[in-house]
Design a protein around this motif. Structure first.
Motif, mmCIF file in Angstrom:
data_model
loop_
_atom_site.group_PDB
_atom_site.id
_atom_site.type_symbol
_atom_site.label_atom_id
_atom_site.label_comp_id
_atom_site.label_asym_id
_atom_site.label_seq_id
_atom_site.Cartn_x
_atom_site.Cartn_y
_atom_site.Cartn_z
ATOM 1 N N GLY A 86 0.790 -1.226 0.000
ATOM 2 C CA GLY A 86 0.000 0.000 0.000
ATOM 3 C C GLY A 86 0.822 1.275 0.000
ATOM 4 O O GLY A 86 0.275 2.357 0.163
ATOM 5 N N THR A 103 -2.105 -0.385 7.838
ATOM 6 C CA THR A 103 -2.974 -1.284 7.079
ATOM 7 C C THR A 103 -2.330 -1.610 5.734
ATOM 8 O O THR A 103 -1.450 -0.894 5.252
ATOM 9 C CB THR A 103 -4.351 -0.645 6.820
ATOM 10 O OG1 THR A 103 -4.210 0.412 5.850
ATOM 11 C CG2 THR A 103 -4.936 -0.078 8.112
ATOM 12 N N GLU A 163 -3.581 -1.204 3.009
ATOM 13 C CA GLU A 163 -3.975 -0.198 2.020
ATOM 14 C C GLU A 163 -3.082 1.036 2.098
ATOM 15 O O GLU A 163 -3.328 2.040 1.424
ATOM 16 C CB GLU A 163 -5.441 0.221 2.244
ATOM 17 C CG GLU A 163 -6.462 -0.859 1.916
ATOM 18 C CD GLU A 163 -6.480 -1.972 2.970
ATOM 19 O OE1 GLU A 163 -6.304 -1.671 4.178
ATOM 20 O OE2 GLU A 163 -6.670 -3.140 2.573
#
Length: 289
Positions: free
Chosen positions: A102, A256, A258
């Motif tokens: 990410g 995360t 992401e």
């Protein structure tokens, strides 16, 4: 306090060093592919979580500037060679680069090159380094003793890992490293083959640093060991010094896949600027090991 190294103690140059050393510390938004080769996972963990911000002194900043200038000089010299095609930027003007997890892991290539005389039909990742004379001579000696293809691994682990990661993400099989001494007076080069197995292993190592629970183990238990001696996080690691207050050192926040940081207390992603200040109400520093 930022360490001030003065080479020429005259009023004007001393004032210049003081100005350079007073620049604000830099926040690192992720881990660089050129950092994965170090033997201490905990150091990267501290840096990624802003346990302490690093402030390059004036001498280090001059070295960085010399390195950038050397890269531009070497690129212009390589383009003088008939048949060499060197691309240092994308069509939009940005650097060639990659991101993973990410964007928590990033890397930017110095360039892509084809047409070098050693293997004119093979595409290579191109990287350039500017190093002191002693380190430059060490690389030449390694090429003479263990061969060109093995030299980079033994010469500098961070440079080697950076090379194999860039080849892995680009899908190339060769890496072409040029190396200059300060002032770009002397130059040398080595080529390195891809190693996808080790490249994937380093990505697993990075994933554990970013998303793993708790602090990674220490590279050494004795702070006088070389791996620890010059580490900016030595006090946090060995003396239990407090980490800097930010969302990244709070036990309620997590990175995360992401590319975000998520707050389990407020149940939402944390904007980058807010990560720097943290939350005084719910701030709880991660327990030290």
């Amino acid at each position: 306090m930022t360490k001030l190294i003065i080479i020429n103690d005259t009023p004007t140059l001393r004032a210049l060093d003081q100005i350079m050393a007073s620049e604000k510390p830099r926040y690192s938004n992720g881990i660089g592919m050129g950092e994965l080769g170090g033997e201490c996972k905990r150091r990267l963990w501290y840096k990624f979580r802003w346990a302490k911000l690093e402030s390059p002194d004036a001498l280090s900043q001059r070295r960085f500037a010399d390195g950038h200038a050397s890269e531009d000089i070497m690129a212009s010299r390589l383009r003088l060679v008939k048949g060499v095609n060197l691309s240092t930027h994308t069509p939009s003007g940005g650097q060639h680069g990659f991101s993973h997890f990410g964007g928590h892991l990033k890397g930017f290539l110095d360039g892509k090159i084809i047409g070098i005389k050693e293997a004119p039909k093979t595409k290579h990742v191109w990287e350039h380094k500017c190093v002191n004379e002693a380190k430059w001579r060490k690389l030449k000696k390694l090429v003479d003793t263990i061969g060109e293809k093995n030299a980079l691994r033994e010469w500098d682990d961070n440079y080697f890992v950076q090379a194999i990661e860039y080849m892995y993400f680009e899908g190339f099989t060769r890496h072409y490293l040029t190396v200059n001494t300060p002032g770009s007076r002397d130059h040398f080069s080595v080529r390195t083959d891809a190693d996808d197995v080790e490249a994937r292993w380093n990505l697993e190592k990075c994933e554990d640093i970013i998303f793993g629970e708790g602090l990674p183990g220490k590279a050494a238990t004795n702070p006088s060991k070389f791996v620890c001696k010059f580490c900016p996080f030595k006090d946090q690691c060995h003396k239990g010094a407090d980490m800097m207050v930010s969302c990244r050192t709070c036990k309620h926040s997590k990175p995360t896949y992401e590319g975000k940081w998520y707050c389990n207390q407020y149940k939402k992603n944390i904007p980058l600027e807010h990560q720097k200040t943290g939350c005084s109400k719910f701030y709880e520093q991660i327990e030290q090991c």
